[in-house]
Design a protein around this motif. Structure first.
Motif, PDB file in Angstrom:
ATOM      1  N   THR A  39      70.482  -7.008 -16.584  1.00 48.25           N
ATOM      2  CA  THR A  39      70.945  -7.757 -15.425  1.00 48.25           C
ATOM      3  C   THR A  39      70.225  -9.076 -15.235  1.00 48.25           C
ATOM      4  OG1 THR A  39      69.378  -6.543 -14.022  1.00 48.25           O
ATOM      5  CG2 THR A  39      71.607  -5.636 -14.242  1.00 48.25           C
ATOM      6  N   GLU A  40      69.038  -9.247 -15.780  1.00 51.67           N
ATOM      7  CA  GLU A  40      68.277 -10.461 -15.546  1.00 51.67           C
ATOM      8  C   GLU A  40      67.772 -11.044 -16.864  1.00 51.67           C
ATOM      9  OE1 GLU A  40      65.142  -9.819 -12.782  1.00 51.67           O
ATOM     10  OE2 GLU A  40      66.474  -9.664 -11.062  1.00 51.67           O
ATOM     11  N   SER A  41      68.099 -12.310 -17.075  1.00 52.26           N
ATOM     12  CA  SER A  41      67.600 -13.004 -18.255  1.00 52.26           C
ATOM     13  C   SER A  41      66.131 -13.368 -18.049  1.00 52.26           C
ATOM     14  CB  SER A  41      68.421 -14.273 -18.493  1.00 52.26           C
ATOM     15  OG  SER A  41      67.819 -15.090 -19.468  1.00 52.26           O
ATOM     16  N   THR A  42      65.364 -13.359 -19.136  1.00 53.07           N
ATOM     17  CA  THR A  42      63.950 -13.737 -19.064  1.00 53.07           C
ATOM     18  C   THR A  42      63.714 -15.105 -19.697  1.00 53.07           C
ATOM     19  OG1 THR A  42      63.511 -12.517 -21.110  1.00 53.07           O
ATOM     20  CG2 THR A  42      63.165 -11.347 -19.025  1.00 53.07           C
ATOM     21  N   ALA A  43      64.763 -15.921 -19.811  1.00 54.64           N
ATOM     22  CA  ALA A  43      64.616 -17.282 -20.316  1.00 54.64           C
ATOM     23  C   ALA A  43      63.964 -18.151 -19.238  1.00 54.64           C
ATOM     24  CB  ALA A  43      65.976 -17.854 -20.707  1.00 54.64           C
ATOM     25  N   VAL A  44      63.243 -19.194 -19.656  1.00 57.49           N
ATOM     26  CA  VAL A  44      62.491 -20.009 -18.702  1.00 57.49           C
ATOM     27  C   VAL A  44      63.406 -20.672 -17.686  1.00 57.49           C
ATOM     28  CG1 VAL A  44      60.475 -20.394 -20.155  1.00 57.49           C
ATOM     29  CG2 VAL A  44      62.445 -21.875 -20.414  1.00 57.49           C
ATOM     30  N   TRP A  45      64.565 -21.188 -18.120  1.00 61.75           N
ATOM     31  CA  TRP A  45      65.466 -21.834 -17.168  1.00 61.75           C
ATOM     32  C   TRP A  45      66.048 -20.813 -16.191  1.00 61.75           C
ATOM     33  CZ3 TRP A  45      66.856 -25.870 -14.606  1.00 61.75           C
ATOM     34  CH2 TRP A  45      68.086 -25.883 -13.934  1.00 61.75           C
ATOM     35  N   SER A  46      66.349 -19.606 -16.687  1.00 61.01           N
ATOM     36  CA  SER A  46      66.892 -18.562 -15.818  1.00 61.01           C
ATOM     37  C   SER A  46      65.908 -18.204 -14.722  1.00 61.01           C
ATOM     38  CB  SER A  46      67.243 -17.318 -16.636  1.00 61.01           C
ATOM     39  OG  SER A  46      68.231 -17.601 -17.597  1.00 61.01           O
ATOM     40  N   TYR A  47      64.625 -18.120 -15.055  1.00 56.61           N
ATOM     41  CA  TYR A  47      63.609 -17.853 -14.032  1.00 56.61           C
ATOM     42  C   TYR A  47      63.617 -18.941 -12.976  1.00 56.61           C
ATOM     43  CZ  TYR A  47      61.183 -13.949 -16.338  1.00 56.61           C
ATOM     44  OH  TYR A  47      60.851 -12.729 -16.854  1.00 56.61           O
TER      45      TYR A  47
END
Length: 231
Positions: free
Chosen positions: A94-102
């Motif tokens: 459910t949650e991306s751990t990419a820097v932009w996603s954060y």
């Protein structure tokens, strides 16, 4: 936090959960991570926020209870729902751990989220993209202000540039504070220590120290380990 469904009213879309801490939490249909069948005795994971439970997903159904005739079967999603994944797999789903996603979540869904935990990657993602956003807005403002006669003559101020930067600072101060609080929670400290980051002389050092301390292994009193953290 692990808990168990006490009651769920499907008609009105609300219910109660007993947490592992012995407290009772209220929840609504909107607090479910995904559609799923709910009944008394279903074990769930959830994120406590005061007396309310959020981000709820089912783990398994407790063994059959003769008094309530609860079947000892895994909780099944409603028809048409996607196949469920639980625990860390569900978090990653459910949650991306990419820097932009954060960074984007910090400015949207986590804008006023002062509960739970934030790993180091989320913290430094905000620190990376915040000045980039500031620079982009400054460039936009200056592209308008520089050609004006008043600004070139020194008799005026870069009004648009100052306005954009001011609005950006005001808009991002609350998500920055909430991120600091969640970063402190991640290392097992009280969020009130975020005040240190705004004090003269020690603020920059406090930000650096809080941003470098590794996540606590395992669940602490503020919530489970953030997705993506290797233990």
């Amino acid at each position: 936090m692990r808990g168990e469904i006490l009651h769920y009213d499907s008609e009105h879309g609300f219910g109660f959960i007993t947490g592992a801490d012995g407290k009772r939490y209220v929840f609504g249909r909107e607090d479910l991570r995904r559609d799923m069948a709910l009944s008394k005795g279903v074990e769930v994971e959830f994120q406590p926020n005061g007396d309310r439970a959020g981000n709820i997903f089912s783990v398994r159904t407790r063994a059959a209870d003769p008094a309530n005739n609860v079947a000892a079967t895994a909780a099944r999603p409603l028809p048409g729902a996607a196949s469920a994944h639980f625990g860390r797999d569900a978090e990653n789903e459910t949650e991306s751990t990419a820097v932009w996603s954060y960074f984007w979540r910090d400015l949207t869904s986590n804008y006023l989220n002062f509960t739970g935990r934030a790993r180091r990657k989320e913290f430094w993602s905000f620190c990376l993209f915040w000045p980039i956003g500031l620079a982009v807005l400054a460039a936009i403002g200056l592209s308008y202000d520089l050609p004006t006669d008043d600004f070139e003559g020194g008799s005026g101020l870069p009004i648009l540039t100052l306005s954009l930067l001011g609005l950006y600072a005001v808009f991002t101060i609350l998500p920055w504070i909430s991120l600091l609080v969640r970063r402190l929670h991640d290392v097992g400290l009280t969020g009130w220590l975020a005040i240190l980051c705004f004090l003269p002389y020690v603020g920059e050092l406090a930000i650096l120290v809080f941003g470098l301390i590794p996540s606590q292994s395992g669940q602490n009193k503020y919530g489970p380990v953030p997705a993506g953290v290797r233990i």
